[in-house]
Design a protein around this motif. Sequence first.
Motif, mmCIF file in Angstrom:
data_model
loop_
_atom_site.group_PDB
_atom_site.id
_atom_site.type_symbol
_atom_site.label_atom_id
_atom_site.label_comp_id
_atom_site.label_asym_id
_atom_site.label_seq_id
_atom_site.Cartn_x
_atom_site.Cartn_y
_atom_site.Cartn_z
ATOM 1 N N THR A 18 -5.542 12.977 -15.958
ATOM 2 C CA THR A 18 -5.131 13.122 -14.555
ATOM 3 C C THR A 18 -5.079 11.763 -13.866
ATOM 4 O OG1 THR A 18 -6.102 15.316 -14.450
ATOM 5 C CG2 THR A 18 -5.704 14.209 -12.348
ATOM 6 N N LYS A 21 -2.121 9.730 -15.225
ATOM 7 C CA LYS A 21 -0.865 10.261 -14.680
ATOM 8 C C LYS A 21 -0.692 9.852 -13.219
ATOM 9 C CE LYS A 21 1.799 14.527 -14.121
ATOM 10 N NZ LYS A 21 2.464 14.023 -12.948
ATOM 11 N N ASP A 22 -1.760 9.914 -12.424
ATOM 12 C CA ASP A 22 -1.693 9.491 -11.022
ATOM 13 C C ASP A 22 -1.279 8.023 -10.909
ATOM 14 O OD1 ASP A 22 -2.467 11.998 -10.180
ATOM 15 O OD2 ASP A 22 -4.513 11.398 -9.625
ATOM 16 N N ILE A 24 0.449 6.239 -13.112
ATOM 17 C CA ILE A 24 1.850 6.120 -13.510
ATOM 18 C C ILE A 24 2.779 6.637 -12.414
ATOM 19 C CG2 ILE A 24 3.581 6.974 -15.151
ATOM 20 C CD1 ILE A 24 1.279 6.891 -17.271
ATOM 21 N N ASP A 25 2.428 7.776 -11.818
ATOM 22 C CA ASP A 25 3.247 8.318 -10.726
ATOM 23 C C ASP A 25 3.314 7.337 -9.554
ATOM 24 O OD1 ASP A 25 3.689 10.627 -12.192
ATOM 25 O OD2 ASP A 25 2.232 11.836 -11.074
ATOM 26 N N GLU A 26 2.193 6.718 -9.235
ATOM 27 C CA GLU A 26 2.139 5.794 -8.096
ATOM 28 C C GLU A 26 2.931 4.513 -8.376
ATOM 29 O OE1 GLU A 26 1.216 4.788 -4.223
ATOM 30 O OE2 GLU A 26 0.807 6.696 -5.208
ATOM 31 N N ASN A 28 5.419 4.162 -10.314
ATOM 32 C CA ASN A 28 6.847 4.498 -10.360
ATOM 33 C C ASN A 28 7.472 4.633 -8.973
ATOM 34 O OD1 ASN A 28 7.876 4.601 -13.085
ATOM 35 N ND2 ASN A 28 6.394 6.221 -13.441
ATOM 36 N N LYS A 29 6.660 4.704 -7.925
ATOM 37 C CA LYS A 29 7.176 4.742 -6.554
ATOM 38 C C LYS A 29 7.622 3.353 -6.092
ATOM 39 C CE LYS A 29 4.204 8.561 -5.113
ATOM 40 N NZ LYS A 29 3.051 8.920 -4.267
ATOM 41 N N THR A 37 7.091 4.043 -19.659
ATOM 42 C CA THR A 37 5.800 4.584 -20.065
ATOM 43 C C THR A 37 5.886 5.132 -21.478
ATOM 44 O OG1 THR A 37 5.281 5.125 -17.779
ATOM 45 C CG2 THR A 37 3.992 6.233 -19.465
ATOM 46 N N THR A 42 1.952 1.363 -20.545
ATOM 47 C CA THR A 42 3.090 1.297 -19.636
ATOM 48 C C THR A 42 3.561 -0.145 -19.591
ATOM 49 O OG1 THR A 42 2.319 3.151 -18.311
ATOM 50 C CG2 THR A 42 3.816 1.618 -17.240
#
Length: 82
Positions: A18, A21-22, A24-26, A28-29, A37, A42
């Motif tokens: 989790t 993933k958080d 990576i999501d951040e 990518n913004k 990734t 990454t």
Amino acid sequence: MQITVELSMYPFKEDYKTHIKDFIDEINKRSGMVINTFPTATLVHGEYGLVMDTLKEMIAWSYDTHGRQVFVAKFIPGHELD
């Protein structure tokens, strides 16, 4: 100068997926960089100053959001992605 950074994150939590993933999501913004990734790392590629500033902000964000973790990075100055 262009740089590519290979970054791996190792959270000190049982639900480590989790937190990864958080992160990576951040990241990518963020714009202005190429981010790829893979299962173990990454890759962040772009202009040196932007990449380094982004990593500095992202590591601080991750620590503030999820607590301690280990980051392992490889820095490849001048590397161009294919």
